[in-house]
Motif scaffolding. Structure first.
Motif, mmCIF file in Angstrom:
data_model
loop_
_atom_site.group_PDB
_atom_site.id
_atom_site.type_symbol
_atom_site.label_atom_id
_atom_site.label_comp_id
_atom_site.label_asym_id
_atom_site.label_seq_id
_atom_site.Cartn_x
_atom_site.Cartn_y
_atom_site.Cartn_z
ATOM 1 N N ILE A 1 0.835 -1.188 0.000
ATOM 2 C CA ILE A 1 0.000 0.000 0.000
ATOM 3 C C ILE A 1 0.876 1.247 0.000
ATOM 4 O O ILE A 1 1.807 1.366 0.799
ATOM 5 C CB ILE A 1 -0.955 -0.001 1.218
ATOM 6 C CG1 ILE A 1 -1.941 -1.176 1.090
ATOM 7 C CG2 ILE A 1 -1.710 1.309 1.314
ATOM 8 C CD1 ILE A 1 -2.835 -1.332 2.289
ATOM 9 N N SER A 2 0.596 2.183 -0.893
ATOM 10 C CA SER A 2 1.438 3.371 -1.069
ATOM 11 C C SER A 2 0.784 4.651 -0.579
ATOM 12 O O SER A 2 1.311 5.727 -0.788
ATOM 13 C CB SER A 2 1.793 3.533 -2.553
ATOM 14 O OG SER A 2 2.478 2.399 -3.026
ATOM 15 N N LEU A 3 -0.366 4.571 0.042
ATOM 16 C CA LEU A 3 -1.064 5.773 0.487
ATOM 17 C C LEU A 3 -0.242 6.504 1.532
ATOM 18 O O LEU A 3 0.400 5.894 2.394
ATOM 19 C CB LEU A 3 -2.431 5.413 1.068
ATOM 20 C CG LEU A 3 -3.390 4.666 0.133
ATOM 21 C CD1 LEU A 3 -4.699 4.387 0.837
ATOM 22 C CD2 LEU A 3 -3.636 5.467 -1.133
ATOM 23 N N SER A 4 -0.245 7.827 1.471
ATOM 24 C CA SER A 4 0.570 8.643 2.378
ATOM 25 C C SER A 4 -0.143 8.821 3.706
ATOM 26 O O SER A 4 -0.922 9.753 3.887
ATOM 27 C CB SER A 4 0.864 10.002 1.744
ATOM 28 O OG SER A 4 -0.323 10.641 1.335
ATOM 29 N N VAL A 5 0.083 7.896 4.605
ATOM 30 C CA VAL A 5 -0.538 7.937 5.925
ATOM 31 C C VAL A 5 0.525 7.739 6.994
ATOM 32 O O VAL A 5 1.640 7.320 6.717
ATOM 33 C CB VAL A 5 -1.629 6.847 6.077
ATOM 34 C CG1 VAL A 5 -2.785 7.118 5.158
ATOM 35 C CG2 VAL A 5 -1.043 5.471 5.803
ATOM 36 N N SER A 6 0.149 8.048 8.225
ATOM 37 C CA SER A 6 1.115 7.989 9.310
ATOM 38 C C SER A 6 0.995 6.706 10.130
ATOM 39 O O SER A 6 1.680 6.550 11.114
ATOM 40 C CB SER A 6 0.903 9.198 10.232
ATOM 41 O OG SER A 6 -0.421 9.208 10.739
ATOM 42 N N SER A 7 0.134 5.803 9.721
ATOM 43 C CA SER A 7 -0.044 4.576 10.487
ATOM 44 C C SER A 7 -0.041 3.377 9.558
ATOM 45 O O SER A 7 -0.076 3.506 8.346
ATOM 46 C CB SER A 7 -1.365 4.622 11.257
ATOM 47 O OG SER A 7 -2.458 4.637 10.348
ATOM 48 N N ASP A 8 0.007 2.190 10.136
ATOM 49 C CA ASP A 8 -0.072 0.971 9.342
ATOM 50 C C ASP A 8 -1.461 0.835 8.723
ATOM 51 O O ASP A 8 -2.424 1.420 9.178
ATOM 52 C CB ASP A 8 0.186 -0.249 10.241
ATOM 53 C CG ASP A 8 1.632 -0.332 10.679
ATOM 54 O OD1 ASP A 8 2.444 0.407 10.114
ATOM 55 O OD2 ASP A 8 1.922 -1.126 11.592
ATOM 56 N N ALA A 9 -1.539 0.022 7.659
ATOM 57 C CA ALA A 9 -2.836 -0.256 7.048
ATOM 58 C C ALA A 9 -3.671 -1.123 7.976
ATOM 59 O O ALA A 9 -3.158 -1.997 8.674
ATOM 60 C CB ALA A 9 -2.642 -0.964 5.713
ATOM 61 N N VAL A 10 -4.969 -0.875 7.956
ATOM 62 C CA VAL A 10 -5.896 -1.594 8.829
ATOM 63 C C VAL A 10 -6.932 -2.310 7.988
ATOM 64 O O VAL A 10 -7.500 -1.739 7.073
ATOM 65 C CB VAL A 10 -6.592 -0.617 9.797
ATOM 66 C CG1 VAL A 10 -7.583 -1.349 10.679
ATOM 67 C CG2 VAL A 10 -5.544 0.085 10.653
ATOM 68 N N LYS A 11 -7.174 -3.579 8.301
ATOM 69 C CA LYS A 11 -8.189 -4.348 7.578
ATOM 70 C C LYS A 11 -9.567 -3.841 7.956
ATOM 71 O O LYS A 11 -9.888 -3.661 9.117
ATOM 72 C CB LYS A 11 -8.070 -5.831 7.929
ATOM 73 C CG LYS A 11 -9.038 -6.750 7.177
ATOM 74 C CD LYS A 11 -8.623 -6.900 5.726
ATOM 75 C CE LYS A 11 -9.358 -8.083 5.070
ATOM 76 N NZ LYS A 11 -10.801 -7.860 4.966
ATOM 77 N N SER A 12 -10.393 -3.566 6.938
ATOM 78 C CA SER A 12 -11.747 -3.092 7.189
ATOM 79 C C SER A 12 -12.595 -4.163 7.851
ATOM 80 O O SER A 12 -12.371 -5.363 7.677
ATOM 81 C CB SER A 12 -12.407 -2.694 5.865
ATOM 82 O OG SER A 12 -13.798 -2.567 6.009
ATOM 83 N N THR A 13 -13.600 -3.702 8.605
ATOM 84 C CA THR A 13 -14.560 -4.647 9.172
ATOM 85 C C THR A 13 -15.560 -5.114 8.144
ATOM 86 O O THR A 13 -16.241 -6.110 8.338
ATOM 87 C CB THR A 13 -15.335 -3.985 10.323
ATOM 88 O OG1 THR A 13 -16.038 -2.854 9.818
ATOM 89 C CG2 THR A 13 -14.389 -3.543 11.419
#
Length: 528
Positions: A47-59
């Motif tokens: 995942i290349s999105l510019s975010v400050s946290s790890d990717a989270v699996k959606s519910t």
């Protein structure tokens, strides 16, 4: 412009701190993210999105959208590409190409609508310009606004921009945007990027009513600008009727040469003898010829010199004239009209203003109509940007007849879903925007939709990731707004977070992101 920092997620196990920032939806327990990911063969480290946290699996909890069906869906239902944007009233287009994208600027009718939407559009509240851009002529990215009132506080109002660019001695591309100071004159703004920041280099109008040489031009507004092969800038403008003018020959269209700095005048003001001239001056330079376009008046055509072999232009139509020596009034030749009033082409009658631009090897005509206000059931004169592919014979400098068709222009390339895409780059939307420190995102309050046209999934997809904050859900729908959800991403995030859900797609499709809740949506990408 956004700097997308590629994140490499070291662990796919969501920590307690991350779950606090992006909690599972109510009444739904958090999934075993590591186990699910491993089982499905997907690794979020891509995942290349510019975010400050790890990717989270959606519910993956489906939202209740009820009977939500926005009026902007007429574009998708009728398979049309006009208007260019469906959430902002905008008019008087101009454009410039930069780094492979076409940037279109327009009068911000939406400002008048917000302040005086219950009355007719009389333009006096408009003191800003809207900027949108495209690289495919179907999806348009909102680039923000130019707040003219803040940059140039001396203005009465700001309408009808005309923009041009030139590489200067500092090696940078400089942009020069000329605009109507209400009907009283012309101002100019400058920048080194089409999205700004823009500045006012003069602190006053470049052209004002009553200037020496403008005695026959009572309303020196609606500027048009071009730069010739020698790098020389030219500016046209005008409006009203000269004291010795007639309905047939109002005598108020003007042109001048700009100084080397592009913010001064370097010649006398010369008349362009435009028959039935009204407003909406524009300039192009094609094959060594200066092309002047303008909007003809509503006057009945009682007089016409037919020796030229051309027919009189229809009421409030777009016409053009050509010259090799623009300061020589007698050198200008009336050629023809190329766009009838939209009311004569099966749409609503309105004023008329167009801009001709060559992009990716083709000519396009940009203009405005009342197509969006009609869809919303409004009758107050709020205009919307449209486009149509024009046919231009460059050798003989002939502009073919264009149409104000709702179909608009064909898509010339397909968006790449495997790169980071801005949520504000859309085919249709009813969203508003937020702008935090130059980062533009779309905002959902309740229910909203984004449509993206012709996305190419030839390499397939394994997951969809979105960069969001707030609380809500985003459903992905394929080809039709009314189709079932191909994926659902639910989240509760206090800060920007990458959230993903598995989804399998192939081939080329229109896609819809249907949002529910109170959230901001910045970026999306699909993972192969």
């Amino acid at each position: 412009m956004k700097n997308n920092l590629v994140i490499k997620i070291a662990s796919i196990i969501v920590s307690a701190a991350i779950m606090t920032s992006c909690a599972a939806s109510a009444n739904d327990s958090s999934p075993d993210t590591a186990a699910e990911t491993a089982a499905e063969g997907f690794s979020p480290e891509n995942i290349s999105l510019s975010v400050s946290s790890d990717a989270v699996k959606s519910t993956g909890k489906t939202a209740d959208f009820g009977n939500y069906s926005p009026d902007i869906l007429f574009k998708a239902e009728n398979q049309q590409n006009n208007p260019l944007i469906t959430n902002i009233f905008c008019a008087d287009p101009t454009s410039v190409e930069y780094n492979g994208r076409l940037y279109v600027f327009g009068t911000n009718d939406n400002q008048q609508y917000i302040e005086k939407g219950d009355s007719d559009n009389t333009y006096e509240c408009i003191k800003s310009f809207v900027i949108i851009s495209t690289d495919d002529m179907a999806n348009w990215r909102y680039e923000g606004e130019i707040n003219t009132a803040e940059i140039a506080p001396w203005i009465f109002a700001s309408w009808a921009p005309s923009v041009v660019s030139r590489t200067e001695e500092d090696g940078l591309t400089h942009f020069y945007l000329y605009f109507s100071n209400s009907g009283a004159g012309v101002g100019v703004l400058t920048a080194t990027d089409p999205t700004g920041p823009w500045s006012d280099p003069l602190g006053k109008p470049l052209i004002s009513a009553g200037m020496k040489g403008l005695e026959g031009c009572p309303n020196p507004f609606d500027p048009g600008v071009c730069i010739d092969d020698d790098g020389v800038g030219w500016l046209s403008f005008g409006g009203g009727t000269a004291s010795d003018g007639t309905k047939y020959m109002p005598g108020s269209a003007r042109i001048c040469r700009l100084g080397k700095d592009m913010i001064s005048i370097d010649s006398e003001f010369s008349e362009i003898p435009a028959p039935y001239f009204f407003e909406a001056s524009e300039l192009n330079y094609i094959g060594g010829t200066y092309v002047y376009t303008y909007n003809s008046s509503w006057e009945t055509r009682l007089e016409w010199d037919r020796t030229s072999g051309t027919e009189a232009p229809s009421a409030c139509s777009m016409c053009y004239m050509t010259s090799k020596t623009p300061l020589d009034t007698d050198s200008w030749e009336y050629r023809n009209y190329y766009l009838k009033n939209p009311g004569e082409l099966g749409m609503e009658y309105s004023n008329n203003h167009s801009h001709l631009e060559k992009f990716d090897g083709k000519y396009y005509l940009f203009f405005h109509t009342l197509i969006l206000q009609k869809a919303r059931g409004i009758t107050k004169g709020f205009r919307s940007l449209c486009s149509y592919e024009a046919v231009v014979d460059e050798e003989n400098v002939i502009i073919g007849r264009c149409s104000a068709s709702p179909n608009g222009t064909a898509q010339i390339k397909n968006p790449d879903p495997y790169q980071v895409n801005q949520a504000e780059n859309v085919y249709l939307t009813d969203c508003e925007y937020t702008d935090e420190d130059g980062i533009i995102s779309v905002k959902c309050s309740g229910k909203n939709v984004i449509g993206v046209k012709g996305v190419d999934f030839s390499d397939g997809s394994e997951a969809l990731a979105v960069k969001v904050k707030g609380k809500g859900s985003i459903e992905l729908r394929i080809d039709s707004f009314s189709s079932g959800a191909a994926a659902v991403i639910s989240f509760d995030c206090s800060d920007w977070t990458a959230v993903y859900e598995n989804v399998n797609i192939s081939d080329v499709h229109d896609i819809f992101f249907v949002m529910s809740g109170e959230l901001d949506f910045d970026e999306w990408e699909f993972l192969k």
